[in-house]
Each structure stands twice: as C-alpha cells, then as structure tokens.
Design a protein around this motif. Structure first.
Motif, mmCIF file in Angstrom:
data_model
loop_
_atom_site.group_PDB
_atom_site.id
_atom_site.type_symbol
_atom_site.label_atom_id
_atom_site.label_comp_id
_atom_site.label_asym_id
_atom_site.label_seq_id
_atom_site.Cartn_x
_atom_site.Cartn_y
_atom_site.Cartn_z
ATOM 1 N N ASP A 181 0.808 -1.214 0.000
ATOM 2 C CA ASP A 181 0.000 0.000 0.000
ATOM 3 C C ASP A 181 0.841 1.265 0.000
ATOM 4 N N GLU A 182 2.177 1.115 -0.002
ATOM 5 C CA GLU A 182 3.044 2.288 -0.017
ATOM 6 C C GLU A 182 3.341 2.711 -1.452
ATOM 7 N N LEU A 183 3.629 3.988 -1.619
ATOM 8 C CA LEU A 183 3.919 4.556 -2.930
ATOM 9 C C LEU A 183 5.423 4.749 -3.054
ATOM 10 N N LEU A 184 6.022 4.121 -4.071
ATOM 11 C CA LEU A 184 7.472 4.087 -4.188
ATOM 12 C C LEU A 184 7.970 4.995 -5.309
ATOM 13 N N LEU A 185 8.846 5.913 -4.934
ATOM 14 C CA LEU A 185 9.596 6.713 -5.886
ATOM 15 C C LEU A 185 10.947 6.033 -6.089
ATOM 16 N N LEU A 203 17.819 16.868 -4.235
ATOM 17 C CA LEU A 203 16.583 17.644 -4.329
ATOM 18 C C LEU A 203 15.375 16.746 -4.098
ATOM 19 N N THR A 204 15.425 15.513 -4.601
ATOM 20 C CA THR A 204 14.309 14.577 -4.418
ATOM 21 C C THR A 204 14.195 14.155 -2.956
ATOM 22 N N VAL A 205 15.331 13.929 -2.302
ATOM 23 C CA VAL A 205 15.302 13.616 -0.865
ATOM 24 C C VAL A 205 14.639 14.746 -0.092
ATOM 25 N N ASP A 206 14.975 15.983 -0.437
ATOM 26 C CA ASP A 206 14.372 17.134 0.240
ATOM 27 C C ASP A 206 12.874 17.238 -0.061
ATOM 28 N N ALA A 207 12.476 16.855 -1.283
ATOM 29 C CA ALA A 207 11.054 16.887 -1.630
ATOM 30 C C ALA A 207 10.273 15.851 -0.834
ATOM 31 N N VAL A 208 10.860 14.672 -0.597
ATOM 32 C CA VAL A 208 10.204 13.650 0.228
ATOM 33 C C VAL A 208 10.039 14.170 1.656
ATOM 34 N N ARG A 209 11.045 14.842 2.146
ATOM 35 C CA ARG A 209 10.933 15.464 3.477
ATOM 36 C C ARG A 209 9.794 16.476 3.485
ATOM 37 N N ARG A 210 9.702 17.270 2.413
ATOM 38 C CA ARG A 210 8.646 18.292 2.325
ATOM 39 C C ARG A 210 7.277 17.641 2.235
ATOM 40 N N LEU A 211 7.141 16.542 1.513
ATOM 41 C CA LEU A 211 5.851 15.853 1.405
ATOM 42 C C LEU A 211 5.403 15.317 2.762
ATOM 43 N N ASP A 212 6.346 14.730 3.508
ATOM 44 C CA ASP A 212 6.057 14.183 4.842
ATOM 45 C C ASP A 212 4.802 13.311 4.821
ATOM 46 N N GLU A 319 9.981 22.652 -3.096
ATOM 47 C CA GLU A 319 8.516 22.782 -3.106
ATOM 48 C C GLU A 319 7.912 22.441 -4.460
ATOM 49 N N ALA A 320 8.557 22.889 -5.546
ATOM 50 C CA ALA A 320 8.005 22.623 -6.880
ATOM 51 C C ALA A 320 7.976 21.128 -7.170
ATOM 52 N N LEU A 321 9.074 20.445 -6.871
ATOM 53 C CA LEU A 321 9.114 18.997 -7.092
ATOM 54 C C LEU A 321 8.109 18.287 -6.202
ATOM 55 N N ALA A 322 7.983 18.712 -4.966
ATOM 56 C CA ALA A 322 6.999 18.092 -4.075
ATOM 57 C C ALA A 322 5.596 18.229 -4.652
ATOM 58 N N GLY A 323 5.294 19.378 -5.239
ATOM 59 C CA GLY A 323 3.985 19.566 -5.860
ATOM 60 C C GLY A 323 3.782 18.661 -7.058
ATOM 61 N N GLN A 324 4.819 18.508 -7.889
ATOM 62 C CA GLN A 324 4.720 17.611 -9.038
ATOM 63 C C GLN A 324 4.476 16.174 -8.589
ATOM 64 N N LEU A 325 5.190 15.753 -7.563
ATOM 65 C CA LEU A 325 5.023 14.394 -7.057
ATOM 66 C C LEU A 325 3.653 14.197 -6.429
ATOM 67 N N ARG A 326 3.197 15.188 -5.703
ATOM 68 C CA ARG A 326 1.893 15.077 -5.044
ATOM 69 C C ARG A 326 0.797 14.858 -6.088
ATOM 70 N N GLY A 327 0.894 15.586 -7.222
ATOM 71 C CA GLY A 327 -0.114 15.436 -8.275
ATOM 72 C C GLY A 327 -0.124 14.043 -8.881
ATOM 73 N N LEU A 328 1.038 13.386 -8.937
ATOM 74 C CA LEU A 328 1.112 12.025 -9.468
ATOM 75 C C LEU A 328 0.690 10.993 -8.433
#
Length: 399
Positions: A181-185, A203-212, A319-328
């Motif tokens: 049930d987990e989502l894998l990047l 940058l991706t590691v930081d985006a995962v932190r931002r997504l939390d 933040e921008a990458l976190a938003g892109q990932l959140r949408g996917l």
C-alpha cells in the motif's frame, strides 16, 4: 548488409548510460550476424560492465588500468584491431575517440565512427570523421564546431528487456520492506556531480521530506563518489521524519526490479527513458534544480532533444518537485495514463532495434568510402593541440 567486424572502444567500465548503450547495440549487432568485440581501459575496483557484457556473450578486452599511459593503451588497441581483423572502429565518447585517432585510426588506416552522447558539445574531437550525436539540440553546435559529417542517432532503449512484467518488482519491494500500500519513488543513477546527477537526487530527498507522507518511500539505486554524502542526507531526513522514508541500497548489477517496483521514476538520460519503457510516469531531472513531469505537451520535444534533461532557474527549492510528485501520487488513474503513453512513446522513437539499424546504415556508408589519409591529416593540428600541447601548457601553469 554484409557482416561487419567492428571494434567497439567503450568510454569506461562504469554502469553509465553511454556504456550500457554501447553494449546493447553491440549485442544487437552480434545477433544480426556482425562480429563486434569490446575494448575498455581498466578501473580501480569492480567492473560490473564486464560481467554484464559477458552475460550477453560479448567479448570484452580490458587493457591496463587508470594510470596506464595513453601510448600503451593505443598500442594494445591496435594489437586487438589486427587480431580481430576489425574493419571499423566505433569510439564512444571523447577519450575513446582520441585513442582511436592516434591508435588504429592513424593515417586513416582504419575508419573510425565516434558517438558522443553528452549534453554539451566538446572540442577536441576529430572533425573529418563521422560523428554521431544523441541530442538533436546539439546538431547545430556540432556543425558550428567544424564537424563535416554529423548524424543524429538518439540513445536506444531495450524495450524488450525493459518492459512491464519482465522482472519481479514485488520481490524488490519485499527485500526492502516496502509495503503493497506504499507509494514508491525510484531513482536509478550514477551518484556523481557530473550533469548535477547527485544534485537531482538530493533535491528529491528534500522533496520527500517536504511531502512528509507516511505512505511515500524513495529508493536511490546507484554508486559513485557522492554515495556517502547522499546516505548521510537520507539518514538525516529519516531521523527527522521518524521512519525509513529514504533508502539508499547502492548499486545493482540489474536495476530493472527497481523500475518495475516503482510507482514513479525520477531521473535523466537513459534512466528516465528506461522508466518510461517500464510504463512508469517519469519526472525529469536536469541542471540548476530542473524538474518536470514528462507528459504530452510542449515539453516533449525539448526533453527528447536533450535526452531527457532540462535547465532550471537555479532556485533548487524542493517545493516545486513536491507539488509535481503530489499530483502524481494522489492520482493513480493519471499515473496509469502517463505510463501507457510513455511506454508507447519510447517504443516508437527509441527502440534498440531502430537505433541499431541506424548504426548499421552508417557503418555501410563509411565502409563504402575508400580509405584516405587526407581527412586524418586535416585533423592533426587540432588533435595534437588538444591531446598534447594544451595539457602540457596547463601543467606548466600549475593548473
């Protein structure tokens, strides 16, 4: 076409995009009745590319080590060309091109084709030998730099082996403790500063932190000089989030299970193309903090012409990458549509069979010409300057 005995001079033995491309093309040429043999300079430590090529039944001759003098490498390259009965030498990237020019290609005795899959045009390549570029964006630069015979052959993807269902992604998830049930990047890359590959990972590691998001996991597959720094950054983010959000298992000889296991792939170059071949939505990395979802629209051709690369504004904010990932991540239907479209796009444009056919045509055209020393001599002043004069001057200046 008639069988060709081709000597393939690899750039190096790392599991990088150009080297994997060279091996895949050589294997496909062999399957079509040609006789390729691979040559490379040795490295300090493991050389997984040798095992990979051997697994395909390809002969790889490893000559010397990183400190072996260029003259000796070129002598060994010439010995191999004579033993193999090579009709043509295919050099991958700059160092291989120079070894070929001053080695078996000296005085135009053996025709040489050079492939350069970099993102920025470099000087110091022979201008009167055929040059293959992988990026449409560089074709103008190639001609402006004085190259007389420039072809565009985009990097290949083995769309038969890199395909949904070809490997077991569930086993990869179990091995790394990733729940159904987990989502894998997933990022599969060389962890090096070149092309800002390590910067895109960070940058991706930081985006995962931002997504939390407790359901989101990131796995980083690869090795290189930046590995320990990235592991330290991942550990800091994991400690802050209180869970193993970021995994850095290192290099895999066969990274395909990571692609198969992923819900979203991030990366650049051949890695991004492989993600698309596995039917996964892809976020493209690039320089100066660039990230963008690869999807139908105005970014398709810019991404393709730069081999899945881009140039950002330098902000490098997550933040921008976190938003892109959140949408996917929050829209499985959108992920499925993008995955299906991406797979079809790669098969139609970058398949290994299509690319190999283009190289076959180029080989036939080159071999149909009579061998001449004139083109080699026209490049001698420039090649001597870049190979001997310029390095000597820099040493005298202490640089």
């Amino acid at each position: 076409m008639r069988p060709v005995r081709v000597l393939v001079h690899l750039n190096n033995l790392a599991l990088g995009g150009a080297q994997l491309n060279a091996v895949d093309i050589a294997r496909t040429l062999r399957d079509r009745g040609h006789a390729p043999v691979l040559f490379a300079l040795g490295v300090d430590g493991p050389a997984p590319l040798v095992d990979l090529a051997a697994g395909h039944g390809l002969e790889v001759v490893v000559a010397g080590g990183p400190d072996t003098p260029h003259a000796e490498i070129r002598r060994r390259l010439g010995v191999l060309a004579a033993k193999h009965g090579s009709q043509l030498l295919h050099a991958w990237e700059v160092r291989a091109a120079r070894n070929s020019y001053f080695g078996p290609g000296r005085y135009g005795r053996l025709p040489v084709v050079t492939t350069f899959y970099g993102i920025r045009m470099l000087r110091g390549l022979p201008r009167h030998q055929p040059l293959v570029l992988g990026l449409g964006a560089l074709m103008g630069d190639g001609r402006a730099f004085g190259h007389r015979d420039v072809s565009l052959i985009e990097p290949p993807v083995n769309t038969a082996g890199d395909a949904p269902g070809q490997v077991d992604g569930t086993a990869f998830r179990r091995e790394h403790g990733i729940g159904e049930d987990e989502l894998l990047l997933a990022i599969v890359t060389r962890l090096v500063p070149a092309l800002e590959k390590d910067a895109g990972v960070e940058l991706t590691v930081d985006a995962v932190r931002r997504l939390d998001d407790p359901k989101v996991r990131l796995v980083i597959v690869g090795a290189g000089p930046s590995l320990e720094r990235i592991r330290a950054r991942a550990a800091a983010v994991n400690a802050e989030l209180g869970r193993q959000a970021v995994l850095v298992p290192g290099q895999l000889a066969d990274p395909r299970p990571a692609y198969q296991a992923a819900d979203v792939v991030l990366g650049m170059g051949g890695s991004a193309l492989r993600g698309l071949a596995f039917g996964k939505p892809v976020v493209v990395h690039g320089a100066a903090g660039y990230t963008a979802v690869h999807e139908p629209g105005p970014l398709v051709e810019p991404h393709a012409s730069r081999c899945m690369y881009g140039f950002g504004d330098g902000s490098r904010a997550p933040e921008a990458l976190a938003g892109q990932l959140r949408g996917l991540l929050h829209d499985p239907g959108h992920r499925a549509r993008l995955g299906s479209w991406g797979r079809e796009w790669v098969v139609g444009r970058f398949s290994l069979e299509t690319v190999t056919s283009a190289f076959e045509e180029l080989y036939g055209r080159v071999l149909a010409r009579p061998a001449r020393v004139t083109g080699w001599l026209k490049d001698l002043e420039q090649m001597t300057r870049y190979e001997f004069t310029k390095p000597a001057a820099l040493r005298l200046l202490g640089r």
